[in-house]
Every structure is written in C-alpha cells, then in structure tokens.
Design a protein around this motif. Structure first.
Motif, mmCIF file in Angstrom:
data_model
loop_
_atom_site.group_PDB
_atom_site.id
_atom_site.type_symbol
_atom_site.label_atom_id
_atom_site.label_comp_id
_atom_site.label_asym_id
_atom_site.label_seq_id
_atom_site.Cartn_x
_atom_site.Cartn_y
_atom_site.Cartn_z
ATOM 1 N N ARG A 22 8.016 4.540 -2.727
ATOM 2 C CA ARG A 22 7.461 5.703 -2.025
ATOM 3 C C ARG A 22 6.063 6.029 -2.550
ATOM 4 N NH1 ARG A 22 10.351 9.452 1.043
ATOM 5 N NH2 ARG A 22 8.845 10.949 0.242
ATOM 6 N N ASP A 26 2.801 6.223 -0.287
ATOM 7 C CA ASP A 26 2.006 7.454 -0.249
ATOM 8 C C ASP A 26 0.554 7.223 -0.643
ATOM 9 O OD1 ASP A 26 4.234 8.839 0.572
ATOM 10 O OD2 ASP A 26 4.755 9.563 -1.436
ATOM 11 N N VAL A 96 10.046 7.246 4.136
ATOM 12 C CA VAL A 96 8.647 7.464 4.510
ATOM 13 C C VAL A 96 8.531 7.603 6.025
ATOM 14 C CG1 VAL A 96 6.371 6.364 4.595
ATOM 15 C CG2 VAL A 96 7.660 6.387 2.462
ATOM 16 N N LYS A 97 9.247 6.764 6.765
ATOM 17 C CA LYS A 97 9.209 6.833 8.223
ATOM 18 C C LYS A 97 9.776 8.156 8.721
ATOM 19 C CE LYS A 97 10.478 3.953 12.221
ATOM 20 N NZ LYS A 97 9.912 4.741 13.175
ATOM 21 N N GLU A 99 9.866 10.951 7.089
ATOM 22 C CA GLU A 99 8.924 11.999 6.708
ATOM 23 C C GLU A 99 7.726 12.033 7.661
ATOM 24 O OE1 GLU A 99 6.232 12.459 2.876
ATOM 25 O OE2 GLU A 99 8.374 12.695 2.415
ATOM 26 N N GLN A 100 7.230 10.864 8.051
ATOM 27 C CA GLN A 100 6.130 10.802 8.997
ATOM 28 C C GLN A 100 6.536 11.315 10.371
ATOM 29 O OE1 GLN A 100 4.947 6.698 8.799
ATOM 30 N NE2 GLN A 100 3.654 7.005 6.990
ATOM 31 N N ASP A 101 7.758 10.974 10.781
ATOM 32 C CA ASP A 101 8.246 11.450 12.077
ATOM 33 C C ASP A 101 8.401 12.963 12.087
ATOM 34 O OD1 ASP A 101 8.293 8.869 12.985
ATOM 35 O OD2 ASP A 101 10.467 8.608 12.764
ATOM 36 N N GLU A 103 6.671 15.066 10.276
ATOM 37 C CA GLU A 103 5.334 15.660 10.252
ATOM 38 C C GLU A 103 4.673 15.600 11.635
ATOM 39 O OE1 GLU A 103 3.146 13.650 7.224
ATOM 40 O OE2 GLU A 103 4.211 14.663 5.591
ATOM 41 N N ASP A 104 4.988 14.535 12.402
ATOM 42 C CA ASP A 104 4.427 14.409 13.742
ATOM 43 C C ASP A 104 5.031 15.400 14.720
ATOM 44 O OD1 ASP A 104 2.810 12.375 12.868
ATOM 45 O OD2 ASP A 104 4.114 10.749 13.595
#
Length: 105
Positions: A22, A26, A96-97, A99-101, A103-104
């Motif tokens: 991670r 990051d 990570v994926k 978390e990105q989803d 945030e989007d």
C-alpha cells in the motif's frame, strides 16, 4: 481520508507486506507492473528448479530419491512463499482500488 482495512483483511495476508505494498501504491508505484514481475519471476524460478532437477536426474544419473525429494521440497517452499507474497499484493491492490473508488464517489 485513509481507511483502516486491517480488520477486514483475510487471515492469510501478512499485515506488514500488505502495508508495504500500500505504501508503494500511495507513493506512485504501479502494483499491476509489480504483480506482472512477480508472476514472471515465479515462472522463471520454477522453470529453473525443474530444469536443474531434471538435469541432475537425466544427465548426471544422480540418486532419484534424493534429487526428487529435494526438488519437490524446494518447489513447495518457494511457491508457498510466493503465494503468501502474492496474496498480500492482491489484498493491497484490492484495498487501494476500493479506496480510489470511494474517493471518486
């Protein structure tokens, strides 16, 4: 906002490895490339172990019991380490994926 995923991690994922992956992600690292390199390394090492074992058996006429046992143990140990490492990488990739989803959204 960073989410603590430690409680949702499977038991077979090594916490420190997941955290390291991670950290790499990051800081701009590419986990997909790292995954591809790990798979390529595993294929090359497995092929090398098999080739050396077969060479010892066929070309040199070594004792089949010792060489086969050593070859199988080496393959088993190496692949066990690789599976643990790959599971941690896959878990980090999923975190990570996710978390990105989130945030989007």
């Amino acid at each position: 906002m960073a989410t603590d995923h430690r409680s949702s991690r499977p038991w077979y994922c090594i916490e420190s490895l997941v955290d390291d992956y991670r950290f790499v992600a990051d800081n701009g690292g590419d986990l997909r490339m790292l995954r591809a390199l790990k798979i390529l390394r595993a294929i090359i090492v497995n092929a090398g172990i098999i080739a050396v074992t077969l060479y010892a058996l066929v070309a040199t006429g070594a004792d089949a019991t010792i060489v086969a046992t050593t070859g199988l143990l080496t393959l088993g140990l190496y692949n066990g380490v690789e599976v643990a490492d790959y599971a941690a990488l896959a878990q980090a990739f999923a975190e990570v994926k996710a978390e990105q989803d989130s945030e989007d959204s």
